[in-house]
Design a protein around this motif. Structure first.
Motif, PDB file in Angstrom:
ATOM      1  N   PRO A 203      10.711  74.635  68.872  1.00 10.57           N
ATOM      2  CA  PRO A 203      11.056  75.316  67.627  1.00 10.57           C
ATOM      3  C   PRO A 203       9.857  76.039  66.988  1.00 10.57           C
ATOM      4  CG  PRO A 203      12.090  73.152  67.696  1.00 10.57           C
ATOM      5  CD  PRO A 203      11.169  73.228  68.880  1.00 10.57           C
TER       6      PRO A 203
ATOM      7  N   VAL B 262      20.000  80.796  61.858  1.00 11.75           N
ATOM      8  CA  VAL B 262      19.575  79.637  62.652  1.00 11.75           C
ATOM      9  C   VAL B 262      20.785  78.754  62.915  1.00 11.75           C
ATOM     10  CG1 VAL B 262      18.054  77.637  62.792  1.00 11.75           C
ATOM     11  CG2 VAL B 262      17.272  79.707  61.620  1.00 11.75           C
TER      12      VAL B 262
ATOM     13  N   ARG C  15      17.426  73.052  69.245  1.00 10.05           N
ATOM     14  CA  ARG C  15      17.645  71.603  69.164  1.00 10.05           C
ATOM     15  C   ARG C  15      16.510  70.921  69.900  1.00 10.05           C
ATOM     16  NH1 ARG C  15      21.248  67.848  72.408  1.00 10.05           N
ATOM     17  NH2 ARG C  15      19.230  66.776  72.329  1.00 10.05           N
TER      18      ARG C  15
ATOM     19  N   ARG D 130      15.211  71.442  63.092  1.00 12.31           N
ATOM     20  CA  ARG D 130      15.339  72.254  61.877  1.00 12.31           C
ATOM     21  C   ARG D 130      14.046  72.213  61.067  1.00 12.31           C
ATOM     22  NH1 ARG D 130      19.257  70.704  56.723  1.00 12.31           N
ATOM     23  NH2 ARG D 130      18.610  72.448  55.376  1.00 12.31           N
ATOM     24  N   HIS D 131      13.498  71.028  60.881  1.00 16.35           N
ATOM     25  CA  HIS D 131      12.273  70.890  60.087  1.00 16.35           C
ATOM     26  C   HIS D 131      11.081  71.523  60.802  1.00 16.35           C
ATOM     27  CE1 HIS D 131      14.553  68.284  57.434  1.00 16.35           C
ATOM     28  NE2 HIS D 131      14.930  67.570  58.480  1.00 16.35           N
TER      29      HIS D 131
ATOM     30  N   TRP E 280      21.820  79.459  57.519  1.00 16.40           N
ATOM     31  CA  TRP E 280      22.019  78.329  58.424  1.00 16.40           C
ATOM     32  C   TRP E 280      23.446  78.354  58.979  1.00 16.40           C
ATOM     33  CZ3 TRP E 280      17.825  75.771  59.829  1.00 16.40           C
ATOM     34  CH2 TRP E 280      16.729  75.756  58.967  1.00 16.40           C
TER      35      TRP E 280
ATOM     36  N   THR F 130      21.665  75.130  64.451  1.00 14.47           N
ATOM     37  CA  THR F 130      21.057  73.868  64.828  1.00 14.47           C
ATOM     38  C   THR F 130      21.826  72.746  64.153  1.00 14.47           C
ATOM     39  OG1 THR F 130      18.964  72.632  64.964  1.00 14.47           O
ATOM     40  CG2 THR F 130      19.395  73.849  62.929  1.00 14.47           C
ATOM     41  N   SER F 131      21.395  71.539  64.432  1.00 18.76           N
ATOM     42  CA  SER F 131      21.986  70.383  63.766  1.00 18.76           C
ATOM     43  C   SER F 131      21.408  70.256  62.364  1.00 18.76           C
ATOM     44  CB  SER F 131      21.698  69.113  64.566  1.00 18.76           C
ATOM     45  OG  SER F 131      22.090  67.965  63.840  1.00 18.76           O
ATOM     46  N   GLU F 132      22.264  69.879  61.414  1.00 15.95           N
ATOM     47  CA  GLU F 132      21.814  69.795  60.031  1.00 15.95           C
ATOM     48  C   GLU F 132      20.773  68.717  59.831  1.00 15.95           C
ATOM     49  OE1 GLU F 132      23.765  69.645  55.537  1.00 15.95           O
ATOM     50  OE2 GLU F 132      25.024  69.380  57.307  1.00 15.95           O
TER      51      GLU F 132
ATOM     52  N   PHE G 123      25.122  75.443  60.777  1.00 13.06           N
ATOM     53  CA  PHE G 123      25.033  74.075  61.283  1.00 13.06           C
ATOM     54  C   PHE G 123      26.185  73.786  62.243  1.00 13.06           C
ATOM     55  CE2 PHE G 123      22.917  73.630  57.043  1.00 13.06           C
ATOM     56  CZ  PHE G 123      21.647  73.433  57.550  1.00 13.06           C
TER      57      PHE G 123
END
Length: 469
Positions: free
Chosen positions: A277, A165, A226, A174-175, A192, A167-169, A194
């Motif tokens: 997502p 994945v 994102r 992400r959640h 991950w 994505t931004s941390e 990031f």
């Protein structure tokens, strides 16, 4: 290559003869000033690109305007910038700007360095129309090269063990992705990658993260995600280098950039474009693990019930088959006993009938002899009486012989009767079910048994310790 001479810098014939066949030599200052004048005569144009390296001096703001193919240094006087009335923070690193102006050259001096820049007179944030035009042109170019189909030809696993994945941390995407995977009951591994997802550093960082994940052999599917935003916010995902990298990866890439209404170039080159997502979680793991587990448990329970029923039915069938030989043997034994009794009764009846017949026959013979004797009295009563006595004795001997023969036949028949064996003091060992036991091992294995005598049956049990040592 086209060469343009700079006017008002003529040379004498003597000067031309003293060096190579080129104009000059000219003084640096005069050449620099003419170069500046020539550049200012160039057509004024508008450029579009991403702002990078923004800085300010006392009199001007300077920055670089970049895109995937190159960069141009730009500068604008501060008083011109203030007249534009741009919102605070509009001119910033990473912003897509449309810059109007032309080339400019500062000649420098004895103590200052020369510099070239694109002298901007007008700035504005790039509008949707400008970005869409650039996006459409790049989309046509990549489609013509066939890069839109490469990822879509890659097979995607039904139940991947490891997901990559990018994505931004700290982003909400992400959640949302993790929550979507959890709802599907997936318990695999997430690797991950990031990376920033919105600035001039986003596209190179996302590209590097994708390459790093694709290099790991355990990663089976990669998700790039994102949250939503304007086209300017999502412009990093329209980067040409990023999209070419995605198209050539060996691992299928799922794009979940922005909302359903957002469209970026990475959506076109990815194996599948997802609206959110959560949708990406469903596409990355097509098999709903929770439903699959429920279905598997339901099938296992049905299989167990069917197995129990089959085992019970087979056990009952086998038990019936096991009882069948004993019943058949008992039927045959009963039939044999019945036939033996019938044979014995028939033999006794035959003997009686034969004896009766012989007695009648003897009486007939004697009667005839008596009549003949009476008729021949005149011939001599003594001889007749002697003959009659001889006949009586002969008849008695014949009857005795027949009786002995019948008795021998009866003895032979009774010798083959199983009941006679029992009458001689023998006993027949049987199981409780009535099956004969033919060995001591069979009797020990049965433990409980029945002994059949001529006058009935008794129950018995094997006692190994009760015998003589």
């Amino acid at each position: 290559m086209e060469q343009r001479a700079i006017p008002d810098l003529a040379v004498s014939a003597a000067e031309a003869d003293t060096g190579p066949s080129l104009p000059g030599p000219f003084s640096v200052g005069r050449y620099a000033q003419k170069l500046r004048d020539e550049l200012k005569k160039r057509a004024r144009v508008r450029l579009i690109g991403e702002v990078a390296g923004l800085g300010r001096s006392k009199v001007q703001a300077f920055f670089e305007l970049r895109d995937a193919d190159g960069a141009v240094p730009c500068a604008i006087w501060l008083n011109d910038l203030e007249k534009l009335g741009l919102p605070d923070g509009a001119l910033r690193d990473g912003a897509e700007m449309v810059v109007a102006g032309g080339p400019d050259y500062y000649p420098g001096g004895a103590h200052t360095s020369p510099s070239f820049c694109f002298r901007a007179t007008h700035l504005r944030l790039a509008g949707e129309g400008d970005l869409l035009a650039r996006l459409a042109a790049l989309r046509r170019e990549l489609r013509a090269e066939g890069l839109f189909e490469l990822q879509k030809q890659l097979p995607r696993p039904l139940l991947p063990h490891t997901l990559g994945v990018v994505t931004s941390e700290s982003g909400a995407a992400r959640h949302d992705l993790v929550a979507g995977l959890a709802r599907r009951g997936w318990a695999g591994t997430i690797v991950w990658g990031f990376a920033p997802v919105q600035d001039r550093h986003a596209a190179p960082a996302v590209t590097a993260a994708l390459q790093g994940l694709a290099a790991r052999p355990e990663v089976e599917v990669i998700v790039v995600t994102r949250g939503g935003g304007s086209l300017t916010d999502l412009w990093a995902f329209c980067d040409e280098t990023l999209c070419r990298t995605v198209a050539l990866l060996r691992v299928p890439v799922l794009s979940a950039v922005g909302h359903e209404s957002d469209s970026t170039l990475i959506d076109d080159v990815a194996a599948l474009a997802c609206s959110t997502p959560t949708h990406a979680a469903q596409a990355a793991v097509p098999l709903d693990c929770g439903e699959a587990r429920t279905s598997l448990e339901r099938c296992a329970a049905a299989l167990e019930r069917a197995g129990r029923g089959a085992i019970g039915g087979r056990a009952r069938h086998l038990a019936a088959l096991a009882r069948g030989p004993a019943r058949a043997l008992q039927r045959e034994r009963t039939a044999l006993n019945q036939r033996t009794r019938e044979i014995r009764a028939a033999a006794d009846r035959g003997l009686r009938e034969r004896a009766s017949y012989q007695r009648r026959l003897a009486m007939v013979v004697l009667d005839r002899a008596r009549r003949r004797a009476e008729g021949a009295v005149g011939a001599g009563s003594g001889a007749a009486a002697g003959r009659a006595a001889a006949l009586d004795r002969a008849a008695e001997r014949a009857i005795a012989r027949r009786r002995r023969s019948l008795e021998r036949i009866g003895v032979a028949l009774r010798a083959h009767d199983p009941e006679r064996t029992l009458e001689r003091g023998y006993a027949l060992a049987e199981t409780v079910a009535g099956e004969p036991l033919t060995s001591s091992k069979a009797a020990r294995d049965a433990n409980r048994l029945r002994l059949r005598f001529s006058d009935g049956r008794i129950a018995a049990r094997v006692d190994e310790d009760g015998g003589a040592p």
